[in-house]
Scaffold this motif. Structure first.
Motif, PDB file in Angstrom:
ATOM      1  N   ALA A  16       0.830  -1.212   0.000  1.00 32.78           N
ATOM      2  CA  ALA A  16       0.000   0.000   0.000  1.00 32.78           C
ATOM      3  C   ALA A  16       0.864   1.260   0.000  1.00 32.78           C
ATOM      4  O   ALA A  16       0.544   2.246  -0.674  1.00 32.78           O
ATOM      5  N   MET A  17       1.981   1.229   0.706  1.00 36.79           N
ATOM      6  CA  MET A  17       2.863   2.392   0.740  1.00 36.79           C
ATOM      7  C   MET A  17       3.580   2.570  -0.606  1.00 36.79           C
ATOM      8  O   MET A  17       3.742   3.696  -1.086  1.00 36.79           O
ATOM      9  N   ALA A  18       3.985   1.455  -1.197  1.00 37.13           N
ATOM     10  CA  ALA A  18       4.628   1.542  -2.513  1.00 37.13           C
ATOM     11  C   ALA A  18       3.649   2.092  -3.545  1.00 37.13           C
ATOM     12  O   ALA A  18       4.012   2.918  -4.379  1.00 37.13           O
ATOM     13  N   GLY A  19       2.387   1.656  -3.476  1.00 40.83           N
ATOM     14  CA  GLY A  19       1.369   2.217  -4.360  1.00 40.83           C
ATOM     15  C   GLY A  19       1.150   3.689  -4.101  1.00 40.83           C
ATOM     16  O   GLY A  19       0.904   4.467  -5.020  1.00 40.83           O
ATOM     17  N   GLY A  20       1.251   4.088  -2.828  1.00 40.12           N
ATOM     18  CA  GLY A  20       1.126   5.498  -2.478  1.00 40.12           C
ATOM     19  C   GLY A  20       2.250   6.333  -3.058  1.00 40.12           C
ATOM     20  O   GLY A  20       2.044   7.495  -3.417  1.00 40.12           O
ATOM     21  N   ILE A  21       3.443   5.754  -3.143  1.00 39.75           N
ATOM     22  CA  ILE A  21       4.570   6.465  -3.759  1.00 39.75           C
ATOM     23  C   ILE A  21       4.279   6.760  -5.223  1.00 39.75           C
ATOM     24  O   ILE A  21       4.477   7.874  -5.698  1.00 39.75           O
TER      25      ILE A  21
END
Length: 81
Positions: A57-62
């Motif tokens: 989810a954090m990588a997608g947020g990046i």
């Protein structure tokens, strides 16, 4: 007078049309460019999640934040000149 102008506008517009062969050629070029960009993005996402240990989810947020700042995900975004 108006009919003459309309005829000139129509003739100019018809001269600017691309043939189907040329449209297909541009389409293949854009597809190849997009495919290579997406391939790099997928590899980077895999690296973020598997090697760097960032949650998905954090990588997608990046990726989302980059798109929100730059607009088009294929644009050349240079925030630092």
């Amino acid at each position: 007078m108006r009919a003459e102008l309309e005829n000139k506008v129509v003739s100019i517009e018809t001269e600017k049309r691309l043939p189907l062969k040329e449209k297909i050629s541009y389409g293949f070029g854009d597809f190849g460019n997009g495919f290579m960009f997406d391939l790099g993005q997928i590899y980077l996402l895999k690296y973020f999640t598997d090697v760097a240990g960032i949650p998905a989810a954090m990588a997608g947020g990046i990726f989302f934040s980059q798109q929100a700042v730059c607009g088009d995900y294929r644009s050349d975004c240079r925030l630092i000149n």
